[in-house]
Write an enzyme that holds these catalytic residues in place. Structure first.
Site, short mmCIF file in Angstrom:
data_model
loop_
_atom_site.label_atom_id
_atom_site.label_comp_id
_atom_site.label_asym_id
_atom_site.label_seq_id
_atom_site.Cartn_x
_atom_site.Cartn_y
_atom_site.Cartn_z
N GLU A 148 -13.42 24.38 16.56
CA GLU A 148 -13.55 24.99 15.24
C GLU A 148 -14.89 25.73 15.27
O GLU A 148 -15.95 25.09 15.26
CB GLU A 148 -13.54 23.93 14.13
CG GLU A 148 -12.26 23.17 13.98
CD GLU A 148 -11.18 23.96 13.25
OE1 GLU A 148 -11.45 25.10 12.82
OE2 GLU A 148 -10.06 23.44 13.13
N HIS A 181 -10.01 27.74 16.94
CA HIS A 181 -9.84 27.92 15.49
C HIS A 181 -11.20 28.23 14.88
O HIS A 181 -12.23 28.25 15.55
CB HIS A 181 -9.35 26.62 14.86
CG HIS A 181 -7.96 26.20 15.21
ND1 HIS A 181 -6.95 26.14 14.29
CD2 HIS A 181 -7.41 25.79 16.38
CE1 HIS A 181 -5.84 25.69 14.86
NE2 HIS A 181 -6.08 25.48 16.12
N GLU A 229 -8.26 33.24 10.97
CA GLU A 229 -9.43 32.79 11.70
C GLU A 229 -9.83 33.83 12.75
O GLU A 229 -9.70 33.62 13.95
CB GLU A 229 -9.15 31.40 12.28
CG GLU A 229 -8.82 30.41 11.17
CD GLU A 229 -8.20 29.10 11.61
OE1 GLU A 229 -7.74 28.33 10.73
OE2 GLU A 229 -8.15 28.82 12.83
N HIS A 244 -4.03 30.40 13.89
CA HIS A 244 -4.10 30.61 12.44
C HIS A 244 -4.60 32.02 12.17
O HIS A 244 -5.67 32.42 12.62
CB HIS A 244 -5.03 29.57 11.78
CG HIS A 244 -4.43 28.22 11.70
ND1 HIS A 244 -5.15 27.04 11.90
CD2 HIS A 244 -3.15 27.83 11.44
CE1 HIS A 244 -4.34 26.01 11.75
NE2 HIS A 244 -3.12 26.46 11.47
N1 LIG Z 1 -8.50 25.60 11.68
S1 LIG Z 1 -8.20 24.67 10.45
O1 LIG Z 1 -9.22 24.90 9.45
O2 LIG Z 1 -6.86 24.95 10.00
N2 LIG Z 1 -8.28 23.11 10.91
C1 LIG Z 1 -7.27 22.57 11.81
C2 LIG Z 1 -7.68 21.15 12.22
C3 LIG Z 1 -6.75 20.52 13.23
C4 LIG Z 1 -7.04 20.61 14.59
C5 LIG Z 1 -6.21 20.02 15.53
C6 LIG Z 1 -5.05 19.35 15.12
C7 LIG Z 1 -4.74 19.27 13.75
C8 LIG Z 1 -5.58 19.86 12.80
C9 LIG Z 1 -5.91 22.52 11.09
O3 LIG Z 1 -4.90 22.90 11.73
O4 LIG Z 1 -5.89 22.06 9.93
ZN LIG Z 2 -7.11 26.86 12.38
#
Ligand SMILES: NS(=O)(=O)N[C@@H](Cc1ccccc1)C(=O)O
Ligand SMILES: [Zn+2]
Length: 309
Positions: A272, A198, A73, A70
């Site tokens: 995270e 993340h 991040e 992402h």
């Molecule tokens: N980094 S985040 O805030 O986007 N959280 C992630 C959480 C997440 C982690 C693993 C699988 C699905 C979802 C996301 O993809 O929404």
């Molecule tokens: Zn993320």
């Protein structure tokens, strides 16, 4: 110099700097690092992994670590840079790291979503998705963490191309996702663990996010996560919550960790990192060092468990 002296691990770096760093780390550490291009992004940038580990004629089991899926991040790519530097800097002196790199390889993808990362530097700091263009839609990109072939687009994702959780036109529609999925499929016999980084919320997640069903190895994954969170907390007291994605954060299909787990990579975790919302994605550079130091403890804990099993 094992690590280019000029590279600053305590700042957020541009893609230009990270790209140069990838090449210099590989050329400066030929006995410990090899680099491999695994694909090309939508906008034509090379996706390069660094394989870190004592060179061996026989294939070694591996841990795959990716950062920056992402775009916004930024602490995530900062951690992958920190990890690589820590590995080459402490190999030979730190017993755990030396054993790890003697017995296994760690394959690091410092920035998964390069096009998106560049876009957060040039246009929109809060961009999340890839930068793929779809004919017929004015909106750009898909959420790479909804684009893996794992319950694809069934929950916690949107089929609207303008949504930040757009699952894509099909599973692996995003060339970056396809490149990583192909690489892991091609190396599935040696990849024992998949770690994806993340931010934010301070969570250590594992499958599943696409269903409330508990994973086959739930109890082991949970106990390893709790041990890793405890190791992390030992440094600065930072508190992480461990658990399956669906109940610990929210149900969401198409995630890379669920996909890797269903492929057979048992130790599949999503980190995270800091914080819990005060700064969120805009974590100050002053927190890069403590965040990376504490996260190293968690990653080494998981790696040690993988090595023993
Ligand atoms: N980094 S985040 O805030 O986007 N959280 C992630 C959480 C997440 C982690 C693993 C699988 C699905 C979802 C996301 O993809 O929404
Ligand atoms: Zn993320």
């Amino acid at each position: 110099e094992i690590s280019p002296r000029s590279h600053n691990y305590m700042k957020y770096n541009t893609w230009e700097k990270i790209e140069a760093w990838i090449s210099s780390m590989a050329s400066a550490n030929p006995s410990l690092i090899s680099k491999q291009v695994i694909g090309t992004t939508f906008e034509g940038r090379s996706m390069t992994v660094l394989k870190i580990g004592k060179k061996s004629s026989s294939t070694k089991p591996a841990i795959f670590l990716d950062c920056g899926i992402h775009a916004r991040e930024w602490i995530s790519p900062a951690f992958c840079q920190w990890f690589v530097n820590e590995a080459v800097s402490t190999y030979g002196s730190d017993a755990e790291m030396t054993t790890l790199l003697d017995q296994m390889d760690v394959i690091v993808l410092p920035v998964f979503n390069i096009d998106g990362y560049v876009y957060t530097w040039t246009n929109n700091r809060m961009w999340r998705k890839t930068r793929s263009r779809r004919p017929g839609s004015s909106c750009v990109g898909a959420d790479p963490n909804r684009n893996f072939d794992a319950g694809w687009c069934t929950t916690g994702a949107s089929s609207n191309p303008c949504s930040d959780t757009y699952c894509g036109s099909k599973a692996e529609s995003e060339v970056e996702v396809k490149a990583v999925a192909d690489f892991i499929r091609q190396n599935r016999s040696i990849i024992k663990a998949y770690l994806t980084v993340h931010s934010y919320s301070q969570l250590l997640l594992f499958p599943y996010s696409y269903t409330y069903q508990l994973a086959e190895h739930h109890s082991e994954l949970m106990s390893v996560a709790e041990g890793a969170a405890k190791a992390l907390r030992s440094l600065y007291g930072t508190r992480y919550t461990s658990g399956p994605g669906a109940t610990t954060i929210y149900p969401a299909a198409g995630g890379s960790d669920d996909w890797a787990y269903d492929l057979g990579v048992k130790y599949s975790y999503t980190f995270e990192l800091r914080d819990t919302g005060r700064y969120g994605f805009l974590l100050p550079e002053s927190q890069i060092k403590p965040t990376c130091e504490e996260t190293m403890l968690a990653v080494k804990y998981i790696a040690a468990h993988v090595l023993k099993n």
